[in-house]
Design a protein around this motif. Structure first.
Motif, PDB file in Angstrom:
ATOM      1  N   ILE A 160       0.845  -1.205   0.000  1.00 48.51           N
ATOM      2  CA  ILE A 160       0.000   0.000   0.000  1.00 48.51           C
ATOM      3  C   ILE A 160       0.877   1.251   0.000  1.00 48.51           C
ATOM      4  O   ILE A 160       0.636   2.202  -0.743  1.00 48.51           O
ATOM      5  CB  ILE A 160      -0.964  -0.014   1.213  1.00 48.51           C
ATOM      6  CG1 ILE A 160      -1.923  -1.209   1.107  1.00 48.51           C
ATOM      7  CG2 ILE A 160      -1.754   1.303   1.298  1.00 48.51           C
ATOM      8  CD1 ILE A 160      -2.765  -1.454   2.343  1.00 48.51           C
ATOM      9  N   TYR A 161       1.925   1.244   0.841  1.00 46.25           N
ATOM     10  CA  TYR A 161       2.870   2.372   0.859  1.00 46.25           C
ATOM     11  C   TYR A 161       3.516   2.564  -0.516  1.00 46.25           C
ATOM     12  O   TYR A 161       3.662   3.688  -0.994  1.00 46.25           O
ATOM     13  CB  TYR A 161       3.976   2.141   1.897  1.00 46.25           C
ATOM     14  CG  TYR A 161       3.548   2.342   3.331  1.00 46.25           C
ATOM     15  CD1 TYR A 161       2.891   3.503   3.726  1.00 46.25           C
ATOM     16  CD2 TYR A 161       3.822   1.376   4.303  1.00 46.25           C
ATOM     17  CE1 TYR A 161       2.500   3.685   5.045  1.00 46.25           C
ATOM     18  CE2 TYR A 161       3.439   1.552   5.625  1.00 46.25           C
ATOM     19  CZ  TYR A 161       2.780   2.718   5.990  1.00 46.25           C
ATOM     20  OH  TYR A 161       2.399   2.899   7.290  1.00 46.25           O
ATOM     21  N   ASP A 162       3.900   1.458  -1.147  1.00 50.00           N
ATOM     22  CA  ASP A 162       4.529   1.527  -2.472  1.00 50.00           C
ATOM     23  C   ASP A 162       3.600   2.212  -3.469  1.00 50.00           C
ATOM     24  O   ASP A 162       4.028   3.047  -4.273  1.00 50.00           O
ATOM     25  CB  ASP A 162       4.864   0.113  -2.994  1.00 50.00           C
ATOM     26  CG  ASP A 162       6.018  -0.520  -2.231  1.00 50.00           C
ATOM     27  OD1 ASP A 162       6.645   0.173  -1.412  1.00 50.00           O
ATOM     28  OD2 ASP A 162       6.294  -1.719  -2.455  1.00 50.00           O
TER      29      ASP A 162
ATOM     30  N   GLU B 294       9.272   7.495 -11.494  1.00 56.12           N
ATOM     31  CA  GLU B 294       8.914   6.138 -11.048  1.00 56.12           C
ATOM     32  C   GLU B 294       9.515   5.847  -9.684  1.00 56.12           C
ATOM     33  O   GLU B 294      10.583   6.346  -9.345  1.00 56.12           O
ATOM     34  CB  GLU B 294       9.452   5.102 -12.052  1.00 56.12           C
ATOM     35  CG  GLU B 294       8.508   4.832 -13.193  1.00 56.12           C
ATOM     36  CD  GLU B 294       9.009   3.680 -14.057  1.00 56.12           C
ATOM     37  OE1 GLU B 294       9.569   2.722 -13.504  1.00 56.12           O
ATOM     38  OE2 GLU B 294       8.828   3.763 -15.281  1.00 56.12           O
ATOM     39  N   TYR B 295       8.818   5.023  -8.916  1.00 53.80           N
ATOM     40  CA  TYR B 295       9.318   4.569  -7.612  1.00 53.80           C
ATOM     41  C   TYR B 295      10.109   3.290  -7.867  1.00 53.80           C
ATOM     42  O   TYR B 295       9.540   2.224  -8.048  1.00 53.80           O
ATOM     43  CB  TYR B 295       8.139   4.328  -6.665  1.00 53.80           C
ATOM     44  CG  TYR B 295       8.507   4.046  -5.232  1.00 53.80           C
ATOM     45  CD1 TYR B 295       9.652   4.591  -4.657  1.00 53.80           C
ATOM     46  CD2 TYR B 295       7.694   3.233  -4.437  1.00 53.80           C
ATOM     47  CE1 TYR B 295       9.968   4.337  -3.333  1.00 53.80           C
ATOM     48  CE2 TYR B 295       8.011   2.973  -3.116  1.00 53.80           C
ATOM     49  CZ  TYR B 295       9.148   3.532  -2.566  1.00 53.80           C
ATOM     50  OH  TYR B 295       9.466   3.278  -1.251  1.00 53.80           O
ATOM     51  N   THR B 296      11.421   3.392  -7.902  1.00 55.58           N
ATOM     52  CA  THR B 296      12.275   2.275  -8.299  1.00 55.58           C
ATOM     53  C   THR B 296      12.511   1.292  -7.148  1.00 55.58           C
ATOM     54  O   THR B 296      12.377   1.644  -5.975  1.00 55.58           O
ATOM     55  CB  THR B 296      13.648   2.790  -8.771  1.00 55.58           C
ATOM     56  OG1 THR B 296      14.292   3.445  -7.659  1.00 55.58           O
ATOM     57  CG2 THR B 296      13.511   3.795  -9.917  1.00 55.58           C
TER      58      THR B 296
ATOM     59  N   LYS C 134      13.016   1.810  -3.093  1.00 51.56           N
ATOM     60  CA  LYS C 134      12.221   1.024  -2.125  1.00 51.56           C
ATOM     61  C   LYS C 134      13.113   0.361  -1.081  1.00 51.56           C
ATOM     62  O   LYS C 134      12.778   0.324   0.101  1.00 51.56           O
ATOM     63  CB  LYS C 134      11.430  -0.078  -2.855  1.00 51.56           C
ATOM     64  CG  LYS C 134      10.219   0.407  -3.613  1.00 51.56           C
ATOM     65  CD  LYS C 134       9.547  -0.786  -4.296  1.00 51.56           C
ATOM     66  CE  LYS C 134       8.590  -0.312  -5.367  1.00 51.56           C
ATOM     67  NZ  LYS C 134       8.051  -1.424  -6.155  1.00 51.56           N
ATOM     68  N   LEU C 135      14.245  -0.162  -1.530  1.00 52.03           N
ATOM     69  CA  LEU C 135      15.176  -0.840  -0.617  1.00 52.03           C
ATOM     70  C   LEU C 135      15.708   0.124   0.436  1.00 52.03           C
ATOM     71  O   LEU C 135      15.870  -0.237   1.601  1.00 52.03           O
ATOM     72  CB  LEU C 135      16.353  -1.427  -1.403  1.00 52.03           C
ATOM     73  CG  LEU C 135      16.079  -2.715  -2.169  1.00 52.03           C
ATOM     74  CD1 LEU C 135      17.273  -3.084  -3.027  1.00 52.03           C
ATOM     75  CD2 LEU C 135      15.755  -3.848  -1.213  1.00 52.03           C
ATOM     76  N   LYS C 136      15.992   1.355   0.013  1.00 48.26           N
ATOM     77  CA  LYS C 136      16.524   2.355   0.952  1.00 48.26           C
ATOM     78  C   LYS C 136      15.463   2.789   1.960  1.00 48.26           C
ATOM     79  O   LYS C 136      15.757   3.117   3.106  1.00 48.26           O
ATOM     80  CB  LYS C 136      17.048   3.571   0.174  1.00 48.26           C
ATOM     81  CG  LYS C 136      18.288   3.257  -0.631  1.00 48.26           C
ATOM     82  CD  LYS C 136      18.740   4.441  -1.458  1.00 48.26           C
ATOM     83  CE  LYS C 136      19.969   4.048  -2.267  1.00 48.26           C
ATOM     84  NZ  LYS C 136      20.366   5.066  -3.234  1.00 48.26           N
ATOM     85  N   VAL C 137      14.214   2.790   1.531  1.00 48.17           N
ATOM     86  CA  VAL C 137      13.094   3.254   2.340  1.00 48.17           C
ATOM     87  C   VAL C 137      12.599   2.196   3.330  1.00 48.17           C
ATOM     88  O   VAL C 137      12.179   2.515   4.441  1.00 48.17           O
ATOM     89  CB  VAL C 137      11.933   3.687   1.399  1.00 48.17           C
ATOM     90  CG1 VAL C 137      10.596   3.657   2.099  1.00 48.17           C
ATOM     91  CG2 VAL C 137      12.214   5.066   0.814  1.00 48.17           C
TER      92      VAL C 137
ATOM     93  N   SER D 245      14.322  11.000  -5.925  1.00 53.17           N
ATOM     94  CA  SER D 245      13.477  11.338  -7.081  1.00 53.17           C
ATOM     95  C   SER D 245      13.663  12.767  -7.580  1.00 53.17           C
ATOM     96  O   SER D 245      13.368  13.065  -8.736  1.00 53.17           O
ATOM     97  CB  SER D 245      11.999  11.139  -6.724  1.00 53.17           C
ATOM     98  OG  SER D 245      11.599  12.072  -5.731  1.00 53.17           O
ATOM     99  N   GLN D 246      14.125  13.644  -6.676  1.00 55.89           N
ATOM    100  CA  GLN D 246      14.313  15.068  -7.032  1.00 55.89           C
ATOM    101  C   GLN D 246      13.017  15.737  -7.493  1.00 55.89           C
ATOM    102  O   GLN D 246      13.033  16.642  -8.332  1.00 55.89           O
ATOM    103  CB  GLN D 246      15.388  15.214  -8.132  1.00 55.89           C
ATOM    104  CG  GLN D 246      16.785  14.781  -7.701  1.00 55.89           C
ATOM    105  CD  GLN D 246      17.390  15.688  -6.632  1.00 55.89           C
ATOM    106  OE1 GLN D 246      17.544  16.874  -6.822  1.00 55.89           O
ATOM    107  NE2 GLN D 246      17.714  15.118  -5.478  1.00 55.89           N
TER     108      GLN D 246
END
Length: 227
Positions: A23-25, A38-40, A44-47, A63-64
């Motif tokens: 859901i967060y993704d 895009e959410y790469t 995701k791994l860092k988050v 993402s800037q």
């Protein structure tokens, strides 16, 4: 294989007990899509496993996109209030928690979530969450100075058991590399149930890696065997 015997168990929540990471993704992907980004998997791994503010900082840096921290958090929190009202439990989670509780093993939760979001997400699953001795919410707990991968939340969570167990006697369940790293730094063994996209090198810190909580064998850590 036999591991060190433990007396207390600490669970992460998101992506481990309840299926909220997906859901967060989706929420973060929708925020980024407004700006054609895009959410790469790398982001995701860092988050994964971080506090809400750290999540926002990492996403903005990676993402800037032209949002301030406050603007991002406002969008993020508004979306989560709607989307997280009824997340499903992860496979095997309910059964494992109930097994440990029934056998009088002290259990607690150490989540990077805020108190408010934790209450929202767990409301439909009180049959499980009422069984925990306590729940530490890293995003809002005043004692948790540093989020995962720092060990703070796990050490604080252990200290709130009446027995104040030695960290070496605690077993942590996690899905995130940041959480596994934090558990290791706290001097605790860990069981990792990672998402499929998490690479092998980020699973190495875990004591044991499983595909699902259904696979966990409590007796390997000196805990009561499942019936």
């Amino acid at each position: 294989m036999q591991f060190k015997k433990v007396t207390h168990v600490i669970f992460d929540m998101d992506g481990l007990l309840i299926d909220s990471e997906s859901i967060y993704d989706e929420i973060i992907s929708e925020i980024l899509a407004q700006f054609g980004k895009e959410y790469t998997d790398d982001c995701k791994l860092k988050v994964l496993g971080t506090t809400q503010i750290d999540t926002a900082k990492i996403v903005l840096k990676e993402s800037q996109i032209p949002l301030t921290l406050e603007e991002f958090l406002k969008q993020f929190r508004k979306a989560t209030q709607i989307a997280l009202q009824n997340p499903v439990m992860m496979p095997g989670a309910r059964e494992l928690v109930k097994h440990l509780y029934k056998n009088e093993i002290p259990i607690a939760v150490a989540t990077s979530s805020s108190q408010e979001l934790m209450e929202l997400k767990t409301k439909p699953h009180q049959d499980v969450f009422k069984l925990f001795h306590h729940i530490v919410c890293g995003s809002t707990d005043k004692e948790v100075k540093n989020g995962k991968p720092a060990p703070d939340i796990f050490l604080i969570c252990a200290s709130r058991f009446p027995e104040n167990p030695d960290p070496a006697n605690c077993l942590v369940f996690e899905d995130a590399p940041n959480g596994v790293k934090g558990a290791s730094r706290a001097g605790m063994q860990s069981v990792m149930v990672p998402a499929p996209y998490i690479p092998q090198e980020l699973r190495k810190n875990a004591t044991v890696v499983l595909d699902s909580l259904k696979e966990f064998k409590p007796e390997l850590f000196g805990l009561p065997e499942r019936e």
